[in-house]
Write a protein that holds these residues in place. Structure first.
Motif, mmCIF file in Angstrom:
data_model
loop_
_atom_site.group_PDB
_atom_site.id
_atom_site.type_symbol
_atom_site.label_atom_id
_atom_site.label_comp_id
_atom_site.label_asym_id
_atom_site.label_seq_id
_atom_site.Cartn_x
_atom_site.Cartn_y
_atom_site.Cartn_z
ATOM 1 N N LYS A 104 0.826 -1.214 0.000
ATOM 2 C CA LYS A 104 0.000 0.000 0.000
ATOM 3 C C LYS A 104 0.860 1.264 0.000
ATOM 4 O O LYS A 104 0.568 2.221 -0.729
ATOM 5 N N GLN A 105 1.894 1.272 0.818
ATOM 6 C CA GLN A 105 2.764 2.455 0.872
ATOM 7 C C GLN A 105 3.528 2.623 -0.434
ATOM 8 O O GLN A 105 3.730 3.739 -0.919
ATOM 9 N N LEU A 146 -5.036 10.633 0.275
ATOM 10 C CA LEU A 146 -3.986 10.978 -0.692
ATOM 11 C C LEU A 146 -4.407 12.136 -1.587
ATOM 12 O O LEU A 146 -3.558 12.911 -2.043
ATOM 13 N N SER A 147 -5.688 12.262 -1.862
ATOM 14 C CA SER A 147 -6.151 13.372 -2.710
ATOM 15 C C SER A 147 -5.923 14.725 -2.032
ATOM 16 O O SER A 147 -5.881 15.768 -2.701
ATOM 17 N N GLU A 148 -5.760 14.696 -0.700
ATOM 18 C CA GLU A 148 -5.514 15.933 0.042
ATOM 19 C C GLU A 148 -4.044 16.087 0.461
ATOM 20 O O GLU A 148 -3.532 17.208 0.543
ATOM 21 N N ASN A 149 -3.385 14.958 0.682
ATOM 22 C CA ASN A 149 -2.078 15.025 1.343
ATOM 23 C C ASN A 149 -0.900 14.463 0.551
ATOM 24 O O ASN A 149 0.239 14.526 1.050
ATOM 25 N N HIS A 150 -1.137 13.939 -0.620
ATOM 26 C CA HIS A 150 0.001 13.390 -1.377
ATOM 27 C C HIS A 150 0.958 14.531 -1.757
ATOM 28 O O HIS A 150 0.509 15.617 -2.173
ATOM 29 N N ARG A 175 -2.095 13.806 -6.258
ATOM 30 C CA ARG A 175 -3.342 14.242 -5.611
ATOM 31 C C ARG A 175 -4.486 14.253 -6.610
ATOM 32 O O ARG A 175 -5.602 13.797 -6.314
ATOM 33 N N ASP A 176 -4.212 14.739 -7.821
ATOM 34 C CA ASP A 176 -5.253 14.788 -8.847
ATOM 35 C C ASP A 176 -5.729 13.386 -9.218
ATOM 36 O O ASP A 176 -6.930 13.149 -9.392
#
Length: 348
Positions: free
Chosen positions: A288-289, A323-327, A333-334
């Motif tokens: 996952k990571q 991830l959409s907020e913090n990647h 993020r997109d």
């Protein structure tokens, strides 16, 4: 030049044109007569043929077909129609019996003629009617072939449909054999012979044959070859490794998830992409990571596959939302946001 010379020349040209026109008219009439005769014979034999194929004790057709003038054309049309519209008809012993009894001799003559189109059509008919009687002659033609042109490729396919395994070794004589042709051969052989040739190809050094064997395994879902497929993940040939990854992705099974680890850092983006897809479809939580890292990859398809992989996990929507907020990568993020939207059950 005198006037009389031009008059003579004009007359000769006129006679030539009239002669050509007459020839075309006669040829057209002959063709029409042939078509009419053939159509009448076909119509006359349709019912006895259907009866014979249902009940071979009704021998009216056998007597009738021996008495017609256009035996080859009519029989080809009858058999071709039967094979096209009857499931499994090309394996019918009656199709094989009729074609070998009445078409072996004319087909042997045609294969020796210089008419390329007729030879190609004949090879197709031999394949469709499963005419084993012509296999030795066709194999000899293949052994004498010097180039892998269109006719030779059809010869290979026809022989494979007749379950001639020797065709695989003959095919390896040629340079740059299309992988698709090897796949066609494996698909035409019966299952036992196909599996034997697949095993041989995977153990051999011919890259095209090995590539085709891996593709065949992916298509057929033959899990018994999984150890052979996983062994090819260590191949020195990039295309073989990629095909092995594709095959594992299609099989949706892997004996040891650790074998996937090196491909996440591969210098070839296709390998990174398939590693992400496999990790997702097989729900390898340990990666996952790693998928998060691939979400920021420089190649769009790798980012796309990494985000898609999360949708296979039970907590994938939560991860994608995070991830959409913090990647750290804006493209990552997109992509995460996009797959949040496309996730089954999500807004569209």
């Amino acid at each position: 030049m005198t006037l009389s010379f031009f008059l003579v020349l004009t007359a000769i040209l006129l006679l030539f044109q009239m002669g050509l026109l007459l020839y075309l008219i006669v040829r057209k009439k002959r063709r029409q007569r042939l078509e009419e005769e053939t159509e009448n014979e076909y119509a006359h034999l349709t019912e006895p043929f259907a009866s014979y194929m249902t009940d071979s004790s009704d021998v009216r057709f056998l007597y009738a077909v021996k008495s017609i003038d256009h035996q080859q054309i009519v029989l080809e049309r009858l058999l071709n129609g039967y094979v096209a519209f009857t499931k499994g008809a090309n394996a019918s012993p009656l199709v094989k019996q009729l074609s070998e009894e009445f078409l072996t001799d004319p087909y042997t003559r045609i294969l020796g003629q210089r008419n390329w189109a007729r030879r190609i059509n004949t090879l197709h008919y031999i394949e469709d009617f499963h005419m084993r009687s012509l296999a030795p002659a066709l194999l000899e033609r293949l052994k004498n072939a010097g180039t892998l042109d269109v006719e030779t490729q059809q010869l290979v396919r026809t022989l494979a449909s007749l379950n001639e395994t020797a065709v695989v070794d003959e095919l390896k004589r040629f340079l740059n054999v299309p992988v698709r042709l090897f796949i066609d051969v494996f698909n035409r052989l019966d299952k036992a012979n196909a599996n034997e040739q697949i095993k041989t190809a995977l153990e051999g050094s011919d890259e095209a044959a090995k590539h085709a064997a891996l593709a065949y395994i992916a298509h057929s879902g033959a899990l018994s070859f999984l150890p052979d497929v996983e062994r090819e993940l260590a191949s020195s040939h990039t295309e073989i490794r990629i095909q092995a990854l594709k095959t594992i992705y299609r099989l949706e099974y892997m004996s040891d998830p650790d074998l996937l680890a090196p491909f996440f850092d591969s210098s070839f983006w296709t390998e990174r992409m398939f590693a992400a897809r496999i990790a997702g479809i097989m729900q390898f939580s340990r990666y996952k990571q790693t998928l998060s890292t691939l979400l920021g990859d420089s190649v769009w398809w790798v980012r796309y596959s990494a985000a898609e992989a999360y949708t296979h996990f039970s907590d994938g929507d939560v991860i994608l939302a995070h991830l959409s907020e913090n990647h750290p990568d804006r493209y990552g993020r997109d992509m995460a946001a996009q797959w949040q939207t496309f996730r089954p059950g999500g807004a569209r």
